[in-house]
Design an enzyme around this catalytic site. Structure first.
Site, PDB file in Angstrom:
ATOM      1  N   ASN A 149       0.829  -1.201   0.000  1.00 29.55           N
ATOM      2  CA  ASN A 149       0.000   0.000   0.000  1.00 29.55           C
ATOM      3  C   ASN A 149       0.871   1.261   0.000  1.00 29.55           C
ATOM      4  O   ASN A 149       2.080   1.189   0.223  1.00 29.55           O
ATOM      5  CB  ASN A 149      -0.907  -0.010   1.246  1.00 29.55           C
ATOM      6  CG  ASN A 149      -2.217   0.699   0.987  1.00 29.55           C
ATOM      7  OD1 ASN A 149      -2.324   1.527   0.070  1.00 29.55           O
ATOM      8  ND2 ASN A 149      -3.218   0.383   1.779  1.00 29.55           N
ATOM      9  N   PHE A 150       0.238   2.384  -0.229  1.00 31.89           N
ATOM     10  CA  PHE A 150       0.883   3.701  -0.162  1.00 31.89           C
ATOM     11  C   PHE A 150       2.079   3.832  -1.101  1.00 31.89           C
ATOM     12  O   PHE A 150       3.104   4.413  -0.746  1.00 31.89           O
ATOM     13  CB  PHE A 150       1.275   4.047   1.286  1.00 31.89           C
ATOM     14  CG  PHE A 150       0.105   3.988   2.231  1.00 31.89           C
ATOM     15  CD1 PHE A 150      -0.930   4.905   2.114  1.00 31.89           C
ATOM     16  CD2 PHE A 150       0.001   2.997   3.185  1.00 31.89           C
ATOM     17  CE1 PHE A 150      -2.048   4.833   2.953  1.00 31.89           C
ATOM     18  CE2 PHE A 150      -1.094   2.919   4.035  1.00 31.89           C
ATOM     19  CZ  PHE A 150      -2.132   3.848   3.919  1.00 31.89           C
ATOM     20  N   LEU A 151       1.932   3.292  -2.297  1.00 29.78           N
ATOM     21  CA  LEU A 151       2.951   3.507  -3.340  1.00 29.78           C
ATOM     22  C   LEU A 151       2.799   4.942  -3.838  1.00 29.78           C
ATOM     23  O   LEU A 151       1.725   5.338  -4.284  1.00 29.78           O
ATOM     24  CB  LEU A 151       2.696   2.523  -4.496  1.00 29.78           C
ATOM     25  CG  LEU A 151       3.380   2.842  -5.829  1.00 29.78           C
ATOM     26  CD1 LEU A 151       4.907   2.762  -5.682  1.00 29.78           C
ATOM     27  CD2 LEU A 151       2.906   1.880  -6.914  1.00 29.78           C
ATOM     28  N   ARG A 162       9.863   5.669 -14.416  1.00 25.70           N
ATOM     29  CA  ARG A 162      10.015   4.237 -14.131  1.00 25.70           C
ATOM     30  C   ARG A 162      10.549   3.964 -12.720  1.00 25.70           C
ATOM     31  O   ARG A 162      11.257   2.978 -12.495  1.00 25.70           O
ATOM     32  CB  ARG A 162      10.908   3.539 -15.186  1.00 25.70           C
ATOM     33  CG  ARG A 162      10.604   3.872 -16.613  1.00 25.70           C
ATOM     34  CD  ARG A 162       9.247   3.476 -17.062  1.00 25.70           C
ATOM     35  NE  ARG A 162       8.940   2.060 -16.954  1.00 25.70           N
ATOM     36  CZ  ARG A 162       7.742   1.541 -17.227  1.00 25.70           C
ATOM     37  NH1 ARG A 162       6.759   2.328 -17.625  1.00 25.70           N
ATOM     38  NH2 ARG A 162       7.520   0.254 -17.096  1.00 25.70           N
ATOM     39  N   THR A 222      -4.257  -3.249  -4.324  1.00 27.96           N
ATOM     40  CA  THR A 222      -5.391  -2.724  -5.087  1.00 27.96           C
ATOM     41  C   THR A 222      -4.911  -1.497  -5.849  1.00 27.96           C
ATOM     42  O   THR A 222      -3.913  -0.872  -5.481  1.00 27.96           O
ATOM     43  CB  THR A 222      -6.544  -2.273  -4.165  1.00 27.96           C
ATOM     44  OG1 THR A 222      -6.065  -1.285  -3.273  1.00 27.96           O
ATOM     45  CG2 THR A 222      -7.127  -3.424  -3.389  1.00 27.96           C
ATOM     46  N   LEU A 232      -7.296  -0.730   2.970  1.00 27.88           N
ATOM     47  CA  LEU A 232      -7.439   0.714   3.207  1.00 27.88           C
ATOM     48  C   LEU A 232      -7.062   1.504   1.970  1.00 27.88           C
ATOM     49  O   LEU A 232      -6.221   1.076   1.203  1.00 27.88           O
ATOM     50  CB  LEU A 232      -6.523   1.124   4.360  1.00 27.88           C
ATOM     51  CG  LEU A 232      -6.782   0.402   5.671  1.00 27.88           C
ATOM     52  CD1 LEU A 232      -5.766   0.840   6.711  1.00 27.88           C
ATOM     53  CD2 LEU A 232      -8.193   0.689   6.169  1.00 27.88           C
TER      54      LEU A 232
HETATM   55  C1  LIG Z   1       1.370   5.374  -8.859  1.00 29.93           C
HETATM   56  C2  LIG Z   1       2.696   6.072  -9.107  1.00 29.93           C
HETATM   57  C3  LIG Z   1       3.654   5.766  -7.983  1.00 29.93           C
HETATM   58  C4  LIG Z   1       3.257   5.536 -10.426  1.00 29.93           C
HETATM   59  O1  LIG Z   1       4.441   6.214 -10.715  1.00 29.93           O
HETATM   60  P1  LIG Z   1       4.706   6.874 -12.146  1.00 29.93           P
HETATM   61  O2  LIG Z   1       5.853   7.795 -12.029  1.00 29.93           O
HETATM   62  O3  LIG Z   1       3.404   7.426 -12.625  1.00 29.93           O
HETATM   63  O4  LIG Z   1       5.061   5.631 -13.103  1.00 29.93           O
HETATM   64  P2  LIG Z   1       6.500   5.013 -13.414  1.00 29.93           P
HETATM   65  O5  LIG Z   1       7.038   5.602 -14.656  1.00 29.93           O
HETATM   66  O6  LIG Z   1       7.387   5.097 -12.235  1.00 29.93           O
HETATM   67  O7  LIG Z   1       6.123   3.471 -13.641  1.00 29.93           O
HETATM   68  C5  LIG Z   1       5.200   3.080 -14.582  1.00 29.93           C
HETATM   69  C6  LIG Z   1       4.853   1.633 -14.317  1.00 29.93           C
HETATM   70  O8  LIG Z   1       4.201   1.523 -13.028  1.00 29.93           O
HETATM   71  C7  LIG Z   1       2.922   0.898 -13.204  1.00 29.93           C
HETATM   72  N1  LIG Z   1       1.975   1.468 -12.256  1.00 29.93           N
HETATM   73  C8  LIG Z   1       1.409   2.681 -12.270  1.00 29.93           C
HETATM   74  N2  LIG Z   1       0.576   2.823 -11.219  1.00 29.93           N
HETATM   75  C9  LIG Z   1       0.629   1.672 -10.545  1.00 29.93           C
HETATM   76  C10 LIG Z   1      -0.006   1.203  -9.375  1.00 29.93           C
HETATM   77  N3  LIG Z   1      -0.884   1.962  -8.704  1.00 29.93           N
HETATM   78  N4  LIG Z   1       0.297  -0.031  -8.929  1.00 29.93           N
HETATM   79  C11 LIG Z   1       1.175  -0.803  -9.597  1.00 29.93           C
HETATM   80  N5  LIG Z   1       1.808  -0.419 -10.733  1.00 29.93           N
HETATM   81  C12 LIG Z   1       1.529   0.800 -11.184  1.00 29.93           C
HETATM   82  C13 LIG Z   1       2.540   1.227 -14.631  1.00 29.93           C
HETATM   83  O9  LIG Z   1       1.564   0.312 -15.131  1.00 29.93           O
HETATM   84  C14 LIG Z   1       3.867   1.104 -15.348  1.00 29.93           C
HETATM   85  O10 LIG Z   1       4.218  -0.251 -15.574  1.00 29.93           O
HETATM   86  P3  LIG Z   1       4.002  -0.938 -17.042  1.00 29.93           P
HETATM   87  O11 LIG Z   1       5.029  -0.369 -17.945  1.00 29.93           O
HETATM   88  O12 LIG Z   1       4.154  -2.404 -16.807  1.00 29.93           O
HETATM   89  O13 LIG Z   1       2.610  -0.560 -17.463  1.00 29.93           O
HETATM   90  C15 LIG Z   1       2.518   7.629  -9.227  1.00 29.93           C
HETATM   91  O14 LIG Z   1       1.701   7.921 -10.326  1.00 29.93           O
HETATM   92  C16 LIG Z   1       1.913   8.251  -7.983  1.00 29.93           C
HETATM   93  O15 LIG Z   1       2.612   8.499  -7.016  1.00 29.93           O
HETATM   94  N6  LIG Z   1       0.595   8.545  -8.020  1.00 29.93           N
HETATM   95  C17 LIG Z   1      -0.104   9.113  -6.871  1.00 29.93           C
HETATM   96  C18 LIG Z   1      -0.308   8.067  -5.813  1.00 29.93           C
HETATM   97  C19 LIG Z   1      -1.018   6.834  -6.339  1.00 29.93           C
HETATM   98  O16 LIG Z   1      -1.911   6.893  -7.172  1.00 29.93           O
HETATM   99  N7  LIG Z   1      -0.578   5.678  -5.836  1.00 29.93           N
HETATM  100  C20 LIG Z   1      -1.109   4.395  -6.251  1.00 29.93           C
HETATM  101  C21 LIG Z   1      -2.148   4.008  -5.354  1.00 29.93           C
HETATM  102  S1  LIG Z   1      -2.784   2.452  -5.893  1.00 29.93           S
END
Ligand SMILES: CC(C)(COP(=O)(O)OP(=O)(O)OC[C@H]1O[C@@H](n2cnc3c(N)ncnc32)[C@H](O)[C@@H]1OP(=O)(O)O)[C@@H](O)C(=O)NCCC(=O)NCCS
Length: 493
Positions: A203-205, A215, A239, A493
């Site tokens: 969680n909390f990515l 990436r 999720t 959550l």
């Molecule tokens: C979600 C987050 C960390 C993704 O980071 P990003 O800088 O947009 O994407 P990156 O370039 O680092 O990485 C892209 C890869 O991550 C995957 N990815 C994006 N969001 C994802 C998620 N929520 N869970 C898992 N993988 C995810 C993409 O599908 C892509 O992989 P692929 O090439 O196999 O399709 C970023 O958009 C973020 O911090 N968003 C706000 C918080 C958020 O939405 N968190 C996720 C809650 S579920």
């Protein structure tokens, strides 16, 4: 992680989303924090399902549709089910490994950044994570609302029994030492149909807004996987609003306005055609007293009895968390400090129904409190939201199969009163909206208690575990599935 948006004209429309979304759209956070305006969602989780159905029916996909299904550069290297995978058994995907097979050192990180383990026992570091998420975590797609987790919420969410410091993973900029990314895992034993699995919940990515699309997320995911594998754990539950290969199930958010004028003012809710503000306010009005006899806050002394009721009630679902008693206490009552708080200050609120004559506990209901920051609104800065968490009741025990007419009618009636009282309790805590998914047996009461469809979907995934699909409470056209309901008992959550 969960995300959503809520209602406009509230009319349910069959989803006929176009079948040719761009890959780019798939990777947009599909956050949706408002109620659905009744328009077709740009992309929804059923889209891939529709593509799969086309394939199953022997139809040819266009080149673009094929690309949509294949182009997950990172995820296609991971042990997850592919969209077009023919699932013929349930079980782990990777060949068995041991912790000794896993590297001892972290994954390489871009040279300007460094891995850190956040120590959430230190108030400063807890605040740092809190502030970082406050500024960078999930927003809806119009950037109107952002989840506003509190430090207390993190205490609860990230430190359940068995939590490990090294599973609170941060990335800092080497020069400024500023936190720029975070990901976490907590232990969770699951039952998936008949099999029990030791897993973690991820969680909390989050990646800093200015470092998106570089990436970094895949590296964070690989590093947390490494740290979890080192503890001999090989499966994970997570999720996301985005569609990734491949959801085990998809649920939809629904929202029950408690303070409609505020929701309307901040653009969370709209007005249905033919309704006025006054008629809408009247429609959503609820009293301030609960109705179920014997309803009272859950106490520590109730844990044994509620735990037993909960375990029995949860046997019906295909995917559930198998709590230990200390975990159950943590999740339903919070830590010792939470337990001492007044209801109005709690982040996890649990009630039981104690039969006034027999003193037996017949029902249990919980919800958690997670506000949103309202971005760019001069009148309001916070939207107070309660989320339905777990419940259990003996209403349909001994009435045959969960889906029998007698059991369904008894359960529907009881859940309507129980969750109906939950709405009153939340309203008395100054909540503006009460949110629920289409998981558990929720579809039985959502309509009657005036929950409106949200415009967000929540996909549930298992890492390194193949499983047959599980019902998420939605029909193909995204209407509530009253026939099959949902097999999802676990709440993340
Ligand atoms: C979600 C987050 C960390 C993704 O980071 P990003 O800088 O947009 O994407 P990156 O370039 O680092 O990485 C892209 C890869 O991550 C995957 N990815 C994006 N969001 C994802 C998620 N929520 N869970 C898992 N993988 C995810 C993409 O599908 C892509 O992989 P692929 O090439 O196999 O399709 C970023 O958009 C973020 O911090 N968003 C706000 C918080 C958020 O939405 N968190 C996720 C809650 S579920």
């Amino acid at each position: 992680m969960s995300k959503f948006k809520a209602l406009g004209n509230g009319t349910r429309q069959p989803d006929t989303s176009n079948l040719t979304p761009s890959h780019h759209k798939f990777n947009q956070p599909q956050t949706s924090i408002k109620m659905s305006d009744g328009k077709k969602p740009e992309v929804n989780a059923n889209l891939i399902e529709q593509l799969l159905k086309k394939l199953a029916m022997g139809e040819e996909l266009t080149e673009k549709q094929r690309k949509d299904m294949k182009d997950y550069k990172f995820w296609k290297t991971q042990p997850v089910a592919k969209f077009d995978e023919k699932i013929d058994h349930e079980g782990p995907i990777d060949k068995p490994k041991t912790p000794a097979d896993i590297p001892d050192t972290p994954y390489p990180m871009l040279k300007e950044f460094e891995w850190v383990t956040m120590d959430l026992d230190q108030d400063e570091q807890l605040s740092e994570v809190h502030e970082f998420l406050h500024a960078n975590y999930v927003e809806d797609k119009d950037s109107t609302f952002r989840f506003a987790y509190s430090p207390e919420f993190f205490e609860w969410a990230l430190k359940p029994p068995g939590w490990k410091k090294e599973w609170h993973v941060g990335v800092r900029a080497k020069a400024s030492k500023k936190l720029v990314a975070f990901i976490s895992a907590i232990p969770a034993k699951l039952r998936v149909r008949s099999k029990e699995l030791q897993t973690v919940e991820i969680n909390f990515l989050v990646v800093h807004k200015q470092l998106r699309n570089k990436r970094l997320a895949p590296v964070l995911i690989k590093e947390i996987t490494r740290r979890v594998n080192k503890h001999d754990i090989w499966q994970a539950l997570y999720t996301a609003g985005v569609v990734l290969p491949s959801p085990v199930t998809t649920c939809r958010y629904t929202h029950r306005p408690l303070n409609w004028p505020k929701l309307y003012d901040i653009g969370f809710s709209g007005l249905r055609p033919g309704e006025t503000k006054a008629s809408t306010v009247a429609k959503y009005t609820i009293g301030s007293t609960t109705k179920v006899a014997g309803l009272r806050p859950m106490k520590l002394e109730d844990v044994d009895e509620v735990f037993e009721l909960f375990e029995k009630f949860h046997e019906r679902y295909d995917i559930v968390q198998k709590f230990t008693k200390p975990e159950f206490t943590h999740w339903m009552l919070g830590d010792a400090q939470q337990q001492k708080l007044d209801i109005k200050d709690k982040i996890i609120v649990s009630y039981v129904v104690e039969n006034p004559e027999t003193h037996k506990i017949t029902d249990f209901l919980s919800f958690y409190i997670l506000p949103f920051s309202v971005l760019e609104d001069s009148k309001y800065d916070t939207l107070n939201a309660a989320y339905l968490f777990y419940y259990a009741t003996d209403a349909d025990f001994g009435k045959g199969d969960r889906f029998s007419e007698e059991a369904t009618s008894a359960l529907t009636k009881r859940l309507e009163s129980l969750v109906g009282d939950g709405l009153v309790l939340a309203k008395n805590m100054d909540m503006d909206v009460f949110n629920a998914l289409t998981s558990q047996d929720n579809v039985l009461f959502l309509d009657d208690l005036k929950f409106g469809l949200g415009d967000g979907f929540l996909n549930l995934y298992l890492f390194n575990y193949m499983t047959f699909p599980i019902k998420g409470g939605l029909q193909e056209n995204n209407e509530f599935d009253l026939v099959n309901r949902s097999g999802v008992g676990v709440v993340m959550l």
